[in-house]
Design a protein around this motif. Structure first.
Motif, mmCIF file in Angstrom:
data_model
loop_
_atom_site.group_PDB
_atom_site.id
_atom_site.type_symbol
_atom_site.label_atom_id
_atom_site.label_comp_id
_atom_site.label_asym_id
_atom_site.label_seq_id
_atom_site.Cartn_x
_atom_site.Cartn_y
_atom_site.Cartn_z
ATOM 1 N N LEU A 269 0.833 -1.199 0.000
ATOM 2 C CA LEU A 269 0.000 0.000 0.000
ATOM 3 C C LEU A 269 0.868 1.250 0.000
ATOM 4 O O LEU A 269 1.896 1.306 0.688
ATOM 5 N N GLU A 270 0.454 2.261 -0.772
ATOM 6 C CA GLU A 270 1.164 3.531 -0.800
ATOM 7 C C GLU A 270 0.195 4.674 -0.511
ATOM 8 O O GLU A 270 -0.990 4.585 -0.824
ATOM 9 N N LEU A 271 0.710 5.739 0.078
ATOM 10 C CA LEU A 271 -0.106 6.928 0.320
ATOM 11 C C LEU A 271 -0.506 7.556 -1.017
ATOM 12 O O LEU A 271 0.308 7.659 -1.934
ATOM 13 N N LEU A 278 -9.136 4.685 4.214
ATOM 14 C CA LEU A 278 -9.234 3.534 5.112
ATOM 15 C C LEU A 278 -9.101 4.007 6.552
ATOM 16 O O LEU A 278 -8.300 4.911 6.854
ATOM 17 N N PRO A 279 -9.865 3.406 7.477
ATOM 18 C CA PRO A 279 -9.756 3.789 8.888
ATOM 19 C C PRO A 279 -8.415 3.350 9.482
ATOM 20 O O PRO A 279 -7.917 2.258 9.173
ATOM 21 N N ILE A 280 -7.854 4.214 10.306
ATOM 22 C CA ILE A 280 -6.578 3.920 10.967
ATOM 23 C C ILE A 280 -6.854 3.142 12.254
ATOM 24 O O ILE A 280 -7.702 3.536 13.057
ATOM 25 N N THR A 281 -6.120 2.052 12.454
ATOM 26 C CA THR A 281 -6.288 1.231 13.657
ATOM 27 C C THR A 281 -5.136 1.381 14.641
ATOM 28 O O THR A 281 -5.292 1.107 15.824
ATOM 29 N N SER A 282 -3.962 1.796 14.138
ATOM 30 C CA SER A 282 -2.800 1.926 15.022
ATOM 31 C C SER A 282 -1.728 2.722 14.303
ATOM 32 O O SER A 282 -1.761 2.888 13.077
ATOM 33 N N GLN A 283 -0.748 3.200 15.081
ATOM 34 C CA GLN A 283 0.414 3.876 14.513
ATOM 35 C C GLN A 283 1.625 3.547 15.374
ATOM 36 O O GLN A 283 1.545 3.580 16.605
ATOM 37 N N GLY A 284 2.743 3.237 14.725
ATOM 38 C CA GLY A 284 3.964 2.922 15.453
ATOM 39 C C GLY A 284 5.179 3.429 14.711
ATOM 40 O O GLY A 284 5.217 3.426 13.474
ATOM 41 N N GLU A 291 4.639 3.392 10.865
ATOM 42 C CA GLU A 291 3.855 2.292 10.317
ATOM 43 C C GLU A 291 2.408 2.485 10.762
ATOM 44 O O GLU A 291 2.099 2.383 11.950
ATOM 45 N N VAL A 292 1.549 2.772 9.810
ATOM 46 C CA VAL A 292 0.151 3.057 10.093
ATOM 47 C C VAL A 292 -0.677 1.803 9.823
ATOM 48 O O VAL A 292 -0.704 1.290 8.703
ATOM 49 N N GLY A 293 -1.329 1.304 10.862
ATOM 50 C CA GLY A 293 -2.216 0.171 10.693
ATOM 51 C C GLY A 293 -3.557 0.629 10.154
ATOM 52 O O GLY A 293 -4.108 1.638 10.609
ATOM 53 N N VAL A 294 -4.088 -0.101 9.154
ATOM 54 C CA VAL A 294 -5.371 0.267 8.550
ATOM 55 C C VAL A 294 -6.268 -0.958 8.474
ATOM 56 O O VAL A 294 -5.791 -2.101 8.473
ATOM 57 N N ARG A 295 -7.572 -0.692 8.405
ATOM 58 C CA ARG A 295 -8.543 -1.771 8.215
ATOM 59 C C ARG A 295 -9.021 -1.745 6.760
ATOM 60 O O ARG A 295 -9.521 -0.727 6.276
ATOM 61 N N LEU A 296 -8.841 -2.871 6.069
ATOM 62 C CA LEU A 296 -9.232 -2.972 4.671
ATOM 63 C C LEU A 296 -10.749 -3.102 4.544
ATOM 64 O O LEU A 296 -11.431 -3.417 5.534
ATOM 65 N N PRO A 297 -11.312 -2.877 3.348
ATOM 66 C CA PRO A 297 -12.766 -2.940 3.178
ATOM 67 C C PRO A 297 -13.401 -4.256 3.622
ATOM 68 O O PRO A 297 -14.558 -4.270 4.044
ATOM 69 N N ASP A 298 -12.657 -5.360 3.534
ATOM 70 C CA ASP A 298 -13.232 -6.650 3.941
ATOM 71 C C ASP A 298 -12.971 -6.970 5.406
ATOM 72 O O ASP A 298 -13.237 -8.082 5.868
ATOM 73 N N GLY A 299 -12.411 -6.023 6.161
ATOM 74 C CA GLY A 299 -12.189 -6.207 7.592
ATOM 75 C C GLY A 299 -10.797 -6.663 7.974
ATOM 76 O O GLY A 299 -10.433 -6.609 9.151
ATOM 77 N N THR A 303 -0.810 -2.650 6.805
ATOM 78 C CA THR A 303 -0.036 -1.473 7.211
ATOM 79 C C THR A 303 0.400 -0.685 5.988
ATOM 80 O O THR A 303 0.564 -1.227 4.899
ATOM 81 N N VAL A 304 0.585 0.614 6.179
ATOM 82 C CA VAL A 304 1.133 1.492 5.157
ATOM 83 C C VAL A 304 2.150 2.398 5.835
ATOM 84 O O VAL A 304 1.973 2.784 7.000
ATOM 85 N N THR A 305 3.233 2.714 5.142
ATOM 86 C CA THR A 305 4.294 3.538 5.711
ATOM 87 C C THR A 305 4.043 5.015 5.414
ATOM 88 O O THR A 305 3.752 5.392 4.278
ATOM 89 N N ALA A 306 4.173 5.833 6.442
ATOM 90 C CA ALA A 306 3.997 7.282 6.300
ATOM 91 C C ALA A 306 5.239 7.988 6.842
ATOM 92 O O ALA A 306 5.922 7.471 7.737
ATOM 93 N N PRO A 307 5.561 9.171 6.317
ATOM 94 C CA PRO A 307 6.759 9.881 6.782
ATOM 95 C C PRO A 307 6.614 10.442 8.193
ATOM 96 O O PRO A 307 7.609 10.693 8.870
#
Length: 330
Positions: A269-271, A278-284, A291-299, A303-307
Motif C-alpha cells: 500500500l502507498e499513500l 481507510l480507517p486507521i487502527t494503530s500507529q507505530g 507504520e500506520v495500521g489500517v482496516r481494509l474494506p473486507d475487515g 499497514t502502510v508507511t507514512a513519513p
C-alpha cells in the motif's frame, strides 16, 4: 535423463532429537559456485539441516552427497566444508593472523603468510594480522571468521546466521559485503538466516523452511511475487489476502488468475491523496518512519508507511503490489 552429480545433493534428509523431528525429509541441490539461503523462523530446522550437512548431526534418514559421493562415512574434518558460526568462535589466545592461518598448517610458512594477507584483503581488513581478536568489533570478528573459513579453499562454505548478533545497519552493510565476497571466490555456499532481506541480498536462491519441512525454493524475486502457499506468504510478511474484486477496488491494476488471492504486505500500500480512504487502527514508529495500521474494506488489517504520524482517523491509500498466492493453501 541423467541428473548432474556435481555439487552438493541433499536427498530425503531427516534429523531427529529424540521424539522431535527437526528436519523432515528435505531434498535440495546446490550447484557448484551457487549460494543458497535457508530461510525460516526459529525452530524451523534450518540450522539442524546445516549441521547435518557438515556432519555435526547424525541423519535419521537420507543422504548428503558431494559430486555424487555419499558422505556418510566421511568425518567432519575430511569433508572440506568451511563453517562460520553466529558468534565467530575465534581463538582468543591468537592474533588475527594466526586465527586465519589455523587451517593452513600444511602450507610452508611464506605461503601461509601470503594466504593470510590475501584473505584479509578479501574481507577488507588488510594490515590486521597482529591485531588481538579481543580488540575487534563484532563485524570485524565475523569478517575474520569468514576469512579463516575461506583460507583453506573449502569446496563448500556453511554459514549459520553469521550476522544475526549484529545491529541492523551493520548487518545490512555486511550482507552486501558477504554477497560480494562469496561471488568473488566462487565457493558453493549455504547461508542460514531468519532475515528475509539478508537472504535476498546474499543468495541466488532462497529455500523457506518451517517445522522441519521445505516449503518452497525459488529466486528471491519469484519468492516475493509468487509464494507457493499462504504459509510462505505469511512468513514473508504478507498479512492479508484479497480477492480480485477487493484488490481492484483499492486501485490495483494487476491480474489474478482463478484460484489465487493477492497477499498484502508492508510495501503493498502507498499513500495517495486520490486513493481509497481507510480507517486507521494503530500507529507505530519504526526506522525513521511511521507504520500506520489500517482496516481494509473486507475487515482484514494491513499497514502502510507514512513519513510522519497521521493526525486523522482515516488515511488515503492505493494498492500498488502484492504477492499472488494460491487461494486454498494454509
Amino acid at each position: 535423463m541423467v541428473t548432474d552429480p556435481s555439487g552438493l545433493h541433499i536427498r530425503n534428509v531427516s534429523v531427529r532429537y529424540g521424539e522431535l523431528l527437526a528436519v523432515d525429509n528435505v531434498t535440495l541441490t546446490v550447484a557448484p559456485g551457487a549460494v543458497l539461503a535457508l530461510l525460516g523462523p526459529s525452530g524451523s530446522g534450518k540450522s539442524s539441516l546445516l549441521r547435518a550437512i557438515a556432519g555435526l548431526e547424525p541423519l535419521a534418514t537420507g543422504a548428503v552427497l558431494w559430486d555424487g559421493v555419499d558422505l556418510a562415512s566421511t568425518k567432519v574434518h575430511q569433508r572440506n566444508f568451511g563453517f562460520v558460526f553466529q558468534d565467530a568462535q575465534l581463538f582468543s589466545t591468537m592474533d588475527v593472523g594466526h586465527n586465519i592461518a589455523y587451517g593452513l598448517t600444511k602450507l610452508p610458512r611464506p605461503k601461509r603468510s601470503e594466504r593470510v594477507r590475501e584473505m584479509l584483503r578479501l574481507v577488507g581488513l588488510e594490515g590486521y594480522e597482529n591485531r588481538k581478536v579481543t580488540e575487534l568489533s563484532g563485524g570485524q570478528a565475523q569478517r575474520v571468521a569468514l576469512a579463516r573459513s575461506l583460507a583453506p579453499s573449502p569446496r563448500a562454505l556453511l554459514l549459520d546466521e553469521p550476522l544475526s548478533a549484529l545491529d541492523r545497519n551493520l548487518r545490512d552493510h555486511l550482507a552486501d559485503e558477504l554477497a560480494g565476497i562469496l561471488r568473488a571466490v566462487g565457493t558453493t555456499a549455504i547461508h542460514v538466516t531468519h532475515d528475509q532481506d539478508e537472504a535476498s541480498k546474499v543468495a541466488d536462491t532462497v529455500a523457506v523452511m518451517d517445522r522441519g519441512r521445505l516449503l518452497q525454493r525459488d529466486t528471491p524475486d519469484v519468492l516475493w511475487r509468487s509464494p507457493a502457499s499462504r504459509e510462505v506468504a505469511r512468513f514473508l510478511g504478507f498479512t492479508a489476502f484479497l480477492d480480485a474484486t477487493t484488490a481492484r477496488d483499492l486501485g490495483w491494476r494487476g491480474h489474478l488468475k482463478d484460484g489465487a488471492v493477492l497477499g498484502i504486505g508492508p510495501r503493498s500500500l502507498e499513500l495517495d491523496d486520490d486513493g481509497v480512504a481507510l480507517p486507521i487502527t494503530s500507529q507505530g514508529f519504526a526506522l525513521g518512519e511511521v507504520e500506520v495500521g489500517v482496516r481494509l474494506p473486507d475487515g482484514q488489517l494491513a499497514t502502510v508507511t507514512a513519513p510522519e504520524r497521521v493526525e486523522a482517523e482515516q488515511i488515503h491509500v492505493r494498492l500498488t503490489g502484492g504477492a499472488v498466492t494460491p487461494e486454498n493453501t494454509m
